[in-house]
Design a protein around this motif. Structure first.
Motif, PDB file in Angstrom:
ATOM      1  N   CYS A  23      64.024 -37.229  53.108  1.00 31.02           N
ATOM      2  CA  CYS A  23      64.743 -37.577  51.880  1.00 31.02           C
ATOM      3  C   CYS A  23      65.125 -39.051  51.960  1.00 31.02           C
ATOM      4  N   VAL A  26      65.759 -44.029  46.496  1.00 30.28           N
ATOM      5  CA  VAL A  26      64.843 -44.897  45.759  1.00 30.28           C
ATOM      6  C   VAL A  26      65.583 -45.427  44.533  1.00 30.28           C
ATOM      7  N   TYR A  30      66.406 -40.013  44.422  1.00 26.87           N
ATOM      8  CA  TYR A  30      65.931 -39.785  45.781  1.00 26.87           C
ATOM      9  C   TYR A  30      64.525 -39.185  45.733  1.00 26.87           C
ATOM     10  N   VAL A  31      63.760 -39.436  46.792  1.00 23.92           N
ATOM     11  CA  VAL A  31      62.426 -38.856  46.875  1.00 23.92           C
ATOM     12  C   VAL A  31      62.415 -37.919  48.080  1.00 23.92           C
ATOM     13  N   THR A  33      60.464 -34.708  50.399  1.00 19.10           N
ATOM     14  CA  THR A  33      59.270 -33.947  50.770  1.00 19.10           C
ATOM     15  C   THR A  33      59.716 -32.628  51.385  1.00 19.10           C
ATOM     16  N   ASP A  60      60.266 -35.784  38.555  1.00 17.70           N
ATOM     17  CA  ASP A  60      58.912 -36.312  38.733  1.00 17.70           C
ATOM     18  C   ASP A  60      58.362 -35.766  40.047  1.00 17.70           C
ATOM     19  N   VAL A  61      57.054 -35.533  40.071  1.00 22.32           N
ATOM     20  CA  VAL A  61      56.388 -35.066  41.293  1.00 22.32           C
ATOM     21  C   VAL A  61      55.062 -35.797  41.394  1.00 22.32           C
ATOM     22  N   GLN A  62      54.831 -36.459  42.526  1.00 26.30           N
ATOM     23  CA  GLN A  62      53.615 -37.236  42.742  1.00 26.30           C
ATOM     24  C   GLN A  62      53.018 -36.885  44.100  1.00 26.30           C
ATOM     25  N   TYR A  69      55.512 -35.711  46.774  1.00 20.69           N
ATOM     26  CA  TYR A  69      56.832 -36.322  46.716  1.00 20.69           C
ATOM     27  C   TYR A  69      57.577 -35.824  45.482  1.00 20.69           C
ATOM     28  N   HIS A  70      58.780 -35.288  45.707  1.00 15.36           N
ATOM     29  CA  HIS A  70      59.619 -34.771  44.622  1.00 15.36           C
ATOM     30  C   HIS A  70      60.729 -35.787  44.354  1.00 15.36           C
ATOM     31  N   TYR A  71      60.842 -36.248  43.117  1.00 14.98           N
ATOM     32  CA  TYR A  71      61.884 -37.204  42.752  1.00 14.98           C
ATOM     33  C   TYR A  71      63.051 -36.425  42.152  1.00 14.98           C
TER      34      TYR A  71
END
Length: 387
Positions: A23, A26, A30-31, A33, A60-62, A69-71
């Motif tokens: 964690c 950002v 926070y981002v 995993t 957001d998820v990238q 990565y989960h925002y």
């Protein structure tokens, strides 16, 4: 792509448990995993999933280098057990939409030989698809009917991860050459396509497929379409509109287009007649004007007619400036024209005196005065006397 990802293995999964692996803070929150996830990361023209991880919002998820990565909007501790909940209404709409797109693209490819060369699915379920060939409205109507026939057959979608060697002997749609893990989605005999998106399990779950528009795009065409609940909502909205228009025009629903066209023709004819009378009025009004260096008239007309008035007055009188004002919501719109005075400079002075704003070119300016008509006439008269 990870074949073991929950969003691939268990596409109907709405909730899951996981452990936080990292964690970081950002710019926007926070981002995070996790050791595994059911949140689909953005890709393949499809938006990511959103939802919640415990009490945090996932916005957001990238995916990058096979890591998802989960925002989120709050911090977590590494090693913390968490519970994820996907916004299922959005996810299921994405699944319906993406599967419906495959059916439409597969049918067009099979019948016309065209390729899907561009695909975008927005978060509200609106899809835009580009094809590298020309289609007619009648073609689209036929494809839409066939696509919904496929839906009604309730065919299972099959997913495969063939090896590179196996793919050499397969026929499937793909926008580009692929390497590594390749996921193949097959819908009976109607489509086989390389795809990284999420899909329904059977075509019956798609609901309805509705093609909204067809337009030329580059050397081919662009379609917009919707599926499932989105298609039903679109039908309801348009049905309500038709139900309201039908009694207004005293025609059945199928007669609305003809009635609207007739109303447009009548309106255009009335506009032409009004315009002819306005032109005659301008001629008569101008003939009655007393001689003056600045001709100021007050008329309840639109901007275009104000401009026509000014131009005609300049051409048919010996005035230096022609000016028309019209009251509008407590203020006075104005248009001024001259062939001898630089109005672009003069308008700033008038705006200052009359609480106005506006501008234009040296030959013609327009704007609004916030002063009353008597004050406007007084200022213009003073200007007239100074010439």
């Amino acid at each position: 792509m990870d074949p073991q990802a929950y969003y691939y293995q268990y596409p109907m999964m709405k909730e899951f448990d996981a452990v936080v692996q990292s964690c970081q803070k950002v710019t926007k929150g926070y981002v995070l995993t996790l050791d595994h996830t059911a949140f689909y990361p953005e890709g393949g023209g499809q938006p990511c999933d959103v939802g919640r991880i415990d009490t945090a919002s996932v916005f957001d998820v990238q995916e990058k280098n096979h890591v998802v990565y989960h925002y989120v909007d709050r911090a977590f501790s590494v090693g913390q057990n968490v519970h994820g909940r996907i916004d299922w209404n959005r996810r299921f709409l994405m699944m319906q939409s993406h599967s419906g797109e495959h059916i439409v693209s597969g049918l067009i490819h099979a019948q016309f030989g065209y390729d899907n060369v561009g695909f975008h699915l927005d978060p509200h379920g609106l899809m835009t698809i580009d094809f590298n060939g020309v289609l007619r409205p009648a073609d689209i109507d036929a494809i839409e009917m066939l696509a919904n026939d496929v839906v009604s057959q309730d065919i299972p979608l099959t997913i495969a991860w063939p090896t590179k060697e196996q793919r050499k002997h397969m026929s499937y749609r793909s926008k580009k050459a692929l390497d590594g893990h390749v996921r193949i989605v097959t819908i009976g005999p109607y489509d086989t396509c390389a795809c990284c998106g999420t899909h329904v399990e059977r075509t019956g779950q798609i609901g309805s497929i509705k093609i909204l528009s067809l337009e030329k795009h580059r050397q081919g065409v662009r379609l917009q379409l919707i599926c499932g609940r989105k298609a039903i909502m679109d039908h309801q909205q348009k049905h309500k509109i038709c139900a309201q228009l039908s009694p207004l025009f005293s025609v059945p629903v199928e007669g609305i287009v003809t009635a609207v066209k007739k109303a447009q023709e009548d309106r255009n004819e009335k506009s032409r007649t009004i315009r002819q009378w306005q032109d005659k009025y301008i001629v008569l009004k101008t003939a009655m004007l007393p001689s003056s260096k600045i001709q100021l008239i007050e008329e309840d007309v639109d901007r275009l007619t104000m401009r026509d008035f000014c131009n005609y007055i300049l051409e048919h009188t010996d005035c230096v400036v022609a000016m028309v004002v019209a009251k509008n919501q407590g203020a006075y719109q104005y248009v001024m024209a001259s062939q001898k005075i630089d109005l672009k400079i003069k308008v700033n002075e008038l705006n200052a005196l009359l609480a106005g704003r506006g501008g234009g070119q040296k030959e013609m300016v327009q704007g609004t005065f916030r002063a009353d008509i008597e004050t406007i006439k007084k200022v213009i008269q003073q200007w007239n006397d100074s010439l």
